[in-house]
Design a protein around this motif. Structure first.
Motif, PDB file in Angstrom:
ATOM      1  N   ASP A 292       0.816  -1.212   0.000  1.00 47.83           N
ATOM      2  CA  ASP A 292       0.000   0.000   0.000  1.00 47.83           C
ATOM      3  C   ASP A 292       0.855   1.270   0.000  1.00 47.83           C
ATOM      4  O   ASP A 292       0.376   2.342   0.361  1.00 47.83           O
ATOM      5  N   TYR A 293       2.126   1.156  -0.361  1.00 43.72           N
ATOM      6  CA  TYR A 293       3.088   2.259  -0.502  1.00 43.72           C
ATOM      7  C   TYR A 293       3.536   2.837   0.829  1.00 43.72           C
ATOM      8  O   TYR A 293       4.167   3.889   0.859  1.00 43.72           O
ATOM      9  N   SER A 294       3.213   2.196   1.939  1.00 40.73           N
ATOM     10  CA  SER A 294       3.630   2.693   3.243  1.00 40.73           C
ATOM     11  C   SER A 294       4.847   1.916   3.730  1.00 40.73           C
ATOM     12  O   SER A 294       5.174   0.838   3.221  1.00 40.73           O
ATOM     13  N   ILE A 295       5.529   2.502   4.726  1.00 40.07           N
ATOM     14  CA  ILE A 295       6.690   1.865   5.362  1.00 40.07           C
ATOM     15  C   ILE A 295       6.399   1.766   6.849  1.00 40.07           C
ATOM     16  O   ILE A 295       6.002   2.757   7.475  1.00 40.07           O
ATOM     17  N   LYS A 296       6.581   0.573   7.407  1.00 39.50           N
ATOM     18  CA  LYS A 296       6.344   0.355   8.822  1.00 39.50           C
ATOM     19  C   LYS A 296       7.626  -0.120   9.492  1.00 39.50           C
ATOM     20  O   LYS A 296       8.461  -0.778   8.875  1.00 39.50           O
ATOM     21  N   CYS A 297       7.751   0.240  10.757  1.00 39.69           N
ATOM     22  CA  CYS A 297       8.889  -0.188  11.572  1.00 39.69           C
ATOM     23  C   CYS A 297       8.364  -1.094  12.686  1.00 39.69           C
ATOM     24  O   CYS A 297       7.456  -0.700  13.434  1.00 39.69           O
ATOM     25  N   PHE A 298       8.913  -2.306  12.770  1.00 39.57           N
ATOM     26  CA  PHE A 298       8.508  -3.271  13.783  1.00 39.57           C
ATOM     27  C   PHE A 298       9.710  -3.635  14.649  1.00 39.57           C
ATOM     28  O   PHE A 298      10.862  -3.437  14.273  1.00 39.57           O
ATOM     29  N   ASP A 299       9.401  -4.191  15.820  1.00 38.52           N
ATOM     30  CA  ASP A 299      10.423  -4.683  16.737  1.00 38.52           C
ATOM     31  C   ASP A 299      10.359  -6.200  16.757  1.00 38.52           C
ATOM     32  O   ASP A 299       9.299  -6.782  16.976  1.00 38.52           O
ATOM     33  N   THR A 300      11.510  -6.855  16.519  1.00 39.16           N
ATOM     34  CA  THR A 300      11.524  -8.313  16.461  1.00 39.16           C
ATOM     35  C   THR A 300      11.376  -8.954  17.831  1.00 39.16           C
ATOM     36  O   THR A 300      10.987 -10.120  17.921  1.00 39.16           O
TER      37      THR A 300
END
Length: 965
Positions: A105-113
């Motif tokens: 969807d053209y977005s960038i997400k930041c996650f924590d492993t």
């Protein structure tokens, strides 16, 4: 090759037995993801990324599942479910457990492993993001799509800059150069710009490639030191750019099978100081070929036509290669296994040619001759040419019996081994089994003379000659050289003085000083001297000859080592160059061990005798123990019965306690339900009371609106009546004027005949004037009375509205206070009661204040009534006085004029009549003007009253809304 199916598991092992990748394919494990929740059943992996350690990686499939793989720990975990395909992944952020993922969807997400939580959500792209580049510090990231590139601050996750370009140009890739603050942007028109990260100032632009080898760049790779840029596209040519000189310095042509290059990536090496030499080239056929950019040799390749590679990522330390295959699976390769054939040591110089028959050999059966050609040292000339060195070896074996086929396989290469030890391993065994300290000291002295900086670096890192010299000697350079390099080196070793081998160790270290100076850990040094390195052996050999010529004689190994010594004929010479005390010590140790063995046998016999006695005693003890055991069992049985009874009693008590707990819980539930019902009933009552108050307020507002409307209609009707009376008055006035005019004409025509008529008309005029005055006076009195009554009604309504509004405000405040008290004191009933008592006292106080205010309002109303009554009486008195004044003034004048008219002639009487008519008209006009003024005042007061009533009604209509708020 092991294969692992993730299935529907969220965690598990990557492999179930230790992987042993073969040198042929180098695959550690093949990972697939099948599921029954989606169609198709196999979920394809799309992107892979390694973390900074290089031992962990994450991979995302087209359904948005992101898995983390810990290779040393042999574990995989489901990190996140994004529910949409990921188009790019990136690790190596400032916080090591976080990673970036670009979604469909053209977005960038930041996650924590670790926590598996969403850290941030960044938006701004209007097309798919296909590349994410993270700065070496992990604080910035560049995301690239086909139309724009955006720079993000990963501390705040805010966008710092945005690069917009023309749609006709297009972006190929924008990324950070390693270990620098430079951003490299590559566009579809082959233009490449370098920008400063902080200021975005353009540092330079690379020139256009030559037209003869111009290709459209699509993929790029940079060495770890940021000096060399590799670029490729739809061609089998590779362009290598020197970023320091900003020029194209090499063009590599791939095999003809390669028609297009899909991916480029350099293979890191811990000992090349960042100047990576191995470049991985993924072509259109799904095969990734690794080449040396200096020698242009093919090192190895992965993938095949049947199992092609779609994309690949190399770990930062260069130990693993993760590849997404065209079938959607994930292959993890071992670089060590793939390069095992390259680092393979050379074969021995002597090999078995033929076997001899199994018979006794004589000295003439095996003949071997080793000859070496003339050694030519490098001659110094103006052209600095290096003359070639020729090495001739003539190893011949003469066998008298031509039928020998199998015996020589069992004969070891003792001859060559002893020959090598006797000449090139002099003084190696004087400290056996320890390394030769004397030989290592000679090497260290030579290194100290020629490269003090490197030796000081070794000393600072606690690296001794046993680490940087002895591994090369004890393996005879077989671990660090290829077969061709080893043969080339030992052609020179065997053709020179035995000290040449020791000088080779020093030259190898000096030629490798750049990567060695970059090593800090002892593990890196150990790895360096036990593995093949990117080093040209010709350079090492030239350096050895230089050291042989320039080393002083006092530290030169040639002064300590003897020259070449041939072996004796018939039998091997005596070799006693080893510490004799060690051999004697070993003999003593063997004798000690033999004596210990005899002592052990004696002790074992003694133990056997003791064991027999112990067995007999044990039999007696067992008989006694059996009796005791029977008694113990009987006792245990009775104790078990008692325990069972106690257990039954405990269980009964537990059941009783459970029943009590259930009853108590039911009682608490019933009390809680009753409390909730009571609270609900109270809440319903309060809501009903509020609804009743709202209905009452609405009813009063409607009633007031109707009263206001009725009053307005009455006022309008009264205004119409006044207008009608005004018009009637004007009509009567006009009619009277016409009557007077007619009588005057008749008097002029017939004076005598109309004298009586004139007199009657005059009396009628006087009576009409008096009647009109009385009517006007009566009308004024009625209007004043009605106006006063309207004022009274309006004042009463205003007072009622003020009282009601004040009462509503008080109720509103009371409701708010009660609501606040209920919210704050729900759990404390006694505080609620106290608050209610306090509120009751306050209400009584307010009632007293209201009573006082009511009395004040009544007094003010009484004063207003008295003032209004006095005003009406005064107005009536003034009207009566005015009427009497007019009557007293008009009647005598009329009488005088009658008397005079009888004496005056006809003309004077007519003039008097006209003067009287004129004065009457003036009086009537004055009264009309006063009437108009009074009417305007009355209408103004009515309008003001209407506006006040309307404003009060509006304010009352807003009261329910205020209460609800």
């Amino acid at each position: 090759m092991q294969s692992t199916d993730l299935g529907n598991k969220e965690s598990g092992k990557i492999w179930h037995r230790k992987p042993s990748p073969a040198a042929r394919d180098g695959i550690i494990v093949n990972i697939i993801h099948t599921t029954s929740d989606y169609l198709p059943k196999v979920l394809r992996f799309l992107n892979v990324a390694f973390d900074s350690s290089g031992d962990c990686l994450i991979a995302g499939d087209h359904q948005g599942n992101i898995y983390g793989f810990d290779l040393p720990g042999n574990r995989f975990n489901l990190v996140q479910r994004t529910a949409q395909a990921c188009t790019a992944l990136a690790f190596n952020l400032h916080r090591k457990s976080e990673f970036l993922v670009a979604l469909a969807d053209y977005s960038i997400k930041c996650f924590d492993t670790v926590t598996k939580e969403l850290v941030s959500w960044m938006r701004g792209h209007e097309s798919s993001v296909f590349s994410i580049s993270v700065h070496a510090s992990g604080r910035y990231a560049i995301t690239t799509s086909s139309d724009t590139a955006q720079l993000w601050d990963l501390d705040t996750f805010q966008r710092k800059r945005k690069l917009n370009i023309l749609q006709s140009v297009g972006i190929q890739k924008v990324f950070f150069l390693p270990l620098s603050n430079t951003i490299l942007s590559c566009f579809k028109d082959n233009s490449i710009f370098a920008w400063e990260c902080d200021t975005l100032f353009c540092k330079y632009q690379l020139p256009a490639p030559p037209e003869s080898s111009s290709i459209l760049y699509k993929v790029f790779a940079v060495t770890r030191d940021g000096r060399v840029l590799a670029a490729g596209g739809k061609s089998n040519h590779l362009h290598l750019w020197c970023l320091e000189a900003k020029q194209l310095f090499r063009i590599i042509q791939m095999p003809t099978k390669v028609r297009a290059i899909r991916h480029l990536e350099f293979l890191p090496d811990s000992f090349d100081a960042g100047s990576n030499q191995a470049l991985g080239v993924l072509s259109q056929d799904g095969i990734m070929r690794f080449i040396n950019i200096q020698t242009c040799k093919l090192l190895f390749e992965i993938g095949s036509l049947d199992e092609g590679i779609s994309s690949s990522v190399i770990s930062p330390h260069g130990r693993y290669i993760a590849c997404v295959m065209e079938n959607g699976s994930l292959n993890i390769y071992s670089v060590q296994a793939l390069t095992q054939e390259i680092n393979k040591p050379p074969p021995p110089l002597v090999k078995v040619i033929e076997d001899l028959p199994r018979r006794k050999l004589t000295s003439g059966d095996l003949k071997m001759k080793v000859t070496s050609g003339r050694v030519q040292r490098p001659a110094k000339s103006k052209e600095n040419k290096i003359q070639t060195r020729i090495l001739k070896q003539d190893l011949t074996c003469h066998f008298e019996n031509k039928e020998v086929r199998t015996y020589h396989e069992k004969v070891k290469i003792t001859f060559l081994f002893f020959f090598f030890i006797a000449n090139w391993c002099q003084h190696w065994f004087e400290y056996f089994p320890n390394p030769p300290i004397n030989i290592l000291s000679m090497i260290e002295n030579v290194l100290a003379f020629h490269d003090k900086e490197l030796l000081q670096h070794f000393i600072d890192r606690d690296v001794t000659s046993q680490l940087y010299a002895w591994p090369l000697l004890e393996t005879v350079f077989s671990e660090v050289l290829t077969r061709e390099e080893w043969l080339k080196l030992f052609d020179n070793v065997f053709s020179n003085h035995p000290s040449f081998l020791l000088m080779t160790v020093v030259a190898y270290n000096i030629c490798s000083r750049a990567p060695l100076l970059n090593c800090d850990r002892k593990d890196d040094f150990e790895y360096f001297f036990h593995h093949r390195n990117n080093l040209d052996i010709s350079v090492v050999i030239r350096e050895v000859y230089r050291l042989m010529d320039t080393t002083p004689a006092d530290i030169h190994p040639e002064s300590v080592l003897s020259g070449f010594v041939a072996l004796t004929k018939g039998q091997y010479p005596v070799f006693n160059q080893y510490p004799k005390f060690i051999v004697d010590y070993q003999t003593q140790e063997r004798e000690r061990i033999r004596n210990d063995e005899l002592e052990y046998l004696r002790e074992r016999q003694t133990v056997k005798n003791m064991q027999a006695e112990v067995d007999q005693q044990r039999a007696e003890d067992e008989a006694w123990c059996q009796k005791q055991e029977l008694l113990h069992k009987a006792e245990e049985a009775r104790r078990e019965i008692l325990l069972q009874e106690e257990e039954k009693m405990i269980q009964q008590r537990q059941r009783l306690a459970a029943v009590k707990r259930e009853l108590k819980i039911q009682e608490m539930h019933l009390q809680d339900a009753a409390r909730r019902r009571l609270l609900k009933l109270q809440q319903d009552q309060r809501e009903m009371e509020l609804r009743r108050l709202d209905d009452e307020i609405e009813r009063k507002v409607n009633m007031r609106d109707r009263e206001i409307a009725t009053t307005a209609r009455d006022l309008e009707m009264r205004h119409l009546e006044l207008e009608s009376q005004k018009r009637l008055y004007e009509k009567n006035l006009t009619r009277n004027q016409e009557t007077v005019t007619k009588e005057m004409r008749e008097d002029i025509d017939a004076y005598r005949r109309k004298v009586d008529l004139e007199e009657r008309s005059f009396h009628r005029l006087i009576e009409a004037d008096q009647t009109q005055n009385q009517k006007a006076q009566k009308l004024i009195e009625e209007n004043l009375a009605k106006a006063e009554q309207a004022c009274l009604n309006t004042d009463w309504q205003i007072q009622a509205l003020q009282k009601q509004r004040w009462d509503d405000q008080q109720r509103n405040e009371s409701y708010r206070e009660m609501a606040t008290l209920l919210r704050e004191n729900r759990r404390k009933e006694i505080e609620v009661l106290n608050a209610m008592m306090w509120n009751e006292a306050k209400k009584w106080k307010e009632a007293e204040e209201k009573d006082f205010q009511l009395k004040s309002e009544k007094k003010a109303s009484a004063l207003s009534d008295a003032s209004r009554k006095w005003f009406l009486e005064k107005e009536l008195d003034d009207a009566l006085e005015h009427a009497e004044h007019i009557q007293n003034k008009v009647v005598p004048r009329c009488q005088n004029e009658r008397v005079a008219s009888s004496r005056l002639p006809r003309t004077s009487q007519l003039n008097d009549i006209s003067e009287m008519d004129s004065s009457t008209r003036i009086s009537l006009n004055q009264r009309k003007t006063q009437w108009d003024t009074m009417e305007r005042d009355l209408l103004g007061r009515v309008r003001n009253l209407r506006q006040r009533l309307t404003a009060q009604a509006r304010s009352r209509c807003q009261t329910p809304h205020l209460l609800a708020t």
